[in-house]
Write an enzyme that holds these catalytic residues in place. Sequence first.
Site, short mmCIF file in Angstrom:
data_model
loop_
_atom_site.label_atom_id
_atom_site.label_comp_id
_atom_site.label_asym_id
_atom_site.label_seq_id
_atom_site.Cartn_x
_atom_site.Cartn_y
_atom_site.Cartn_z
N HIS A 50 0.92 -1.13 -0.45
CA HIS A 50 -0.38 0.12 0.05
C HIS A 50 1.06 1.53 -0.05
O HIS A 50 2.15 1.38 0.59
CB HIS A 50 -0.62 -0.23 1.12
CG HIS A 50 -2.28 -0.92 1.02
ND1 HIS A 50 -2.83 -1.06 0.62
CD2 HIS A 50 -1.93 -2.05 2.20
CE1 HIS A 50 -4.30 -1.87 0.65
NE2 HIS A 50 -3.23 -2.69 1.16
N VAL A 173 3.04 -23.03 21.02
CA VAL A 173 3.23 -22.40 22.50
C VAL A 173 2.53 -22.67 23.33
O VAL A 173 0.99 -22.77 23.05
CB VAL A 173 3.87 -21.08 22.31
CG1 VAL A 173 3.30 -20.12 23.83
CG2 VAL A 173 4.52 -21.07 21.67
#
Lengths: 465, 423
Positions: A50, A173
């Site tokens: 962008h 995790v």
Amino acid sequence: MKYDAVIIGAGVTGCAAARELSRYELKILVIDRESDVCEGTSKANSAIIHAGFDAEPGTLKAQLNVKGNAMMTALAGELDIPFRRVGAMVVCYEESELPKLGELLSRGERNGVEGLKILGRDEALALEPNLADDVYAALYAPTSGIVCPFEMTLAFAENAYRNGAEFMLSAEVTGIEKTADGFTVNTTKGTVEADCVINCAGVYADKIHDMICEHSFSITPRRGEYLLLDKNAGKTVSRTIFQLPTKMGKGILVSPTAHGNLLLGPTAEDTDDREFTATTREGLDSVKKKSALSVKNIPYGQVITSFSGLRATGSTHDFIIREDDKVKGFIDAAGIESPGLTSAPAIALYIRDIVSGIIPLKEKADFDPVRKGIPKLASMPAEERAELIKQRPDYGQIVCRCEQISEGEILDSIERPLGATTLDGVKRRVRAGMGRCQAGFCSPKVIDMLAEKQGISYGGVKKNG
Amino acid sequence: MAEKTALAIIGGGPAGLAAAAAAYDCGIRDITVFERDNGLGGILNQCIHNGFGLHTFGEELTGPEYAARFIEKVRERGINCETGSMVLSISPDREITVVSKAKGLRVIKADAVVLAMGCRERPRGALNIPGFRPQGIYTAGTAQKLVNCEGYLPGKEVVILGSGDIGLIMARRMTLEGAHVKAVAELMPYSGGLKRNIVQCLDDYGIPLLLSHTVVDIKGKRKLEGVTIAEVDGTGTPIAGTEQYYECDTLLLSCGLIPENELSLTAGIKINGMTNGPEVDDRLTTSAEGIFACGNVLHVHDLVDFVSEEAERAGRNAARFITGEGAKKNSPDIHRLIAGNGVRYTVPCTVDTANTDGELHIRFRVRNVYKGCRITVSADSGVIVSKKKRITVPSEMEDVIIKPDMLAAVAGDITVSIEEESV
């Protein structure tokens, strides 16, 4: 095993951070629950670099977007990332909307975006003949670009790896604990110790944060559905065409991709299911309907695939990149929704600056910033291609006929560091199976190669995960 | 300096092999067949069921057996076949860029070209089926290759979307291999495959065929867990409330074949929007001079026997072109063939009545199921042929053969149409 920095999440943010930190004398580990890098938001997005006129001036998004955009040309050269600065337009449909285009322009200018200008209908049409008949005017942003998000993420990861960063994949995790001199990170593959932990966990970033910090933000996945069209439709537009956001919501973009396909999307729907990457009939229908508002002559019969991705939308509506107030050494890089891909290189620098306040950084003498991708024979000049095939005859054996990908390229994708272990992994690295037949013809051979190279059974080869 | 060949044939499947042998028999010796796979025979190699060759050889052969007959023909004639060779592009003046492991990247100039690249299956993405994208979704042809060539059964609990012939064949094949095929869903109110395959592959094994049904959702993020099937209305839109969930680990798609004409596009050849194949005249010449097309790259066939017949004609006409017996350009006797009422398309699109290739074979498909109907071929000069049919269905190709003498007096466009007759 004690690391200086453990990065949770091997998406574009985590991999860019790993690559940046690998410039320094640091022991780095990237952990991801998936079996490959680039398996979350980074693989299913608009693939746009962008310009930076969208973000509110003064926000981290605005700052890092424009900086990231500016870094892309050099970075694409250094890391061999398919990137083209094709420019973008935001179109509006009536005179009364002109002030809104003007607002975007001045916002962009305040953010430091260069070259913005408003084009009248005729000027816009001269650049993009397929703009819809009722397009009234457009904001033109020449610095906007398109990138291959897979290769961008992989390039960061491979270069980080080349410079000593380690990767622990297929490891989720499960908990983080503070120790006397750092952290213990528990995963489904074992425990690691770290001086600092960098949370780049995308749509799970709030969950990771809350494992050790006080709850301070939440992530709401915002699902976006896309349609990808055949390369034969790739020239419908030459630039990314955005629609002016209206009360009806943010519009649908129509854009060429870095590889020459045409991409339409995304929808925007908040969900509380962080795994909901399915498409829906309503969503796909709406992409078709809304894309036709800005661009005409889109050959919808040439759709080759559809997909959906989850943007990690944060409750603060800006990127959350900071060391936790109370848990020193724990760094969040959260709420990385659009323009996250564009900002990734700048986010990495921002993270490095935070890390430098925790660990003294010393540059490596032997840091190698250059990463060479797998040769792309299909897009190579004929002589170069012929020469390469002489050296490596398996570059002459085409396996994926739609994208003209050779056995040699597929082999490279499996054998290189952080190589592919699944069909999707091969697809993201060399585009075998990415074309119009969507792996119908090449998958039996690719499965065969994956099985042989990994020493597993034919049936043991997975599509993903 | 580019290499040369008199006749380049792109594709070593049934169409390419038959075209090569026919061109040889017309006196052409310098022929090269380019095949991207490592062996000849094309898709027939994975079609280990029987039923091939009834028209051509008067006996039922398996796919590999049928292919072997044509491979033998090509071998006997000593025709040069380059396998593992993928043609990347063809210029309008017939310069062919080809790549292979053995010979690298080359450009070969051909006097004539026969396109025989076949077709591909419509993938899931092109069907716009919503849902997840897990492992376990295959086109029927890919599954056929996995089962028959790789010896790998992709799943045990199977749902098939689309009743194309390969899907029907795979319903039986998977069943014989021990899988449980729960249903075949077909969007249309009629089958996409041959009647005999419905009987022999579904009915004989008690596999339900759900007409006017489609898959509306796919469950399972990594591995396929199940699909939701719903009934559709006359416009193909799912009807709310008819959804039914089928637990399965495999979804096969048999939803249509698309002629593979990306190469034809590189030569600037005009493509017919209905067939997705090149527009050809009665000699199977495309819009590019000296480039011919036959088999499934031209239009999707039901039976390989018809592919062979068509390909032989393409081979003969390519040979005539090379020896300078090609049709005169701008002949005043070129008539257009028009797909009239109830007809989706015709192959060919034009005929040169002053310069015919013997009998005119018009092949076409109908738009719908017509019972007790009449097929009429007419021109401004009146009706040329008219024949009754008990039933015509979109899944079965129709053909009309017109004798050269009946063409002599034709004036204006030739229209093929179908009318239902009141019984």
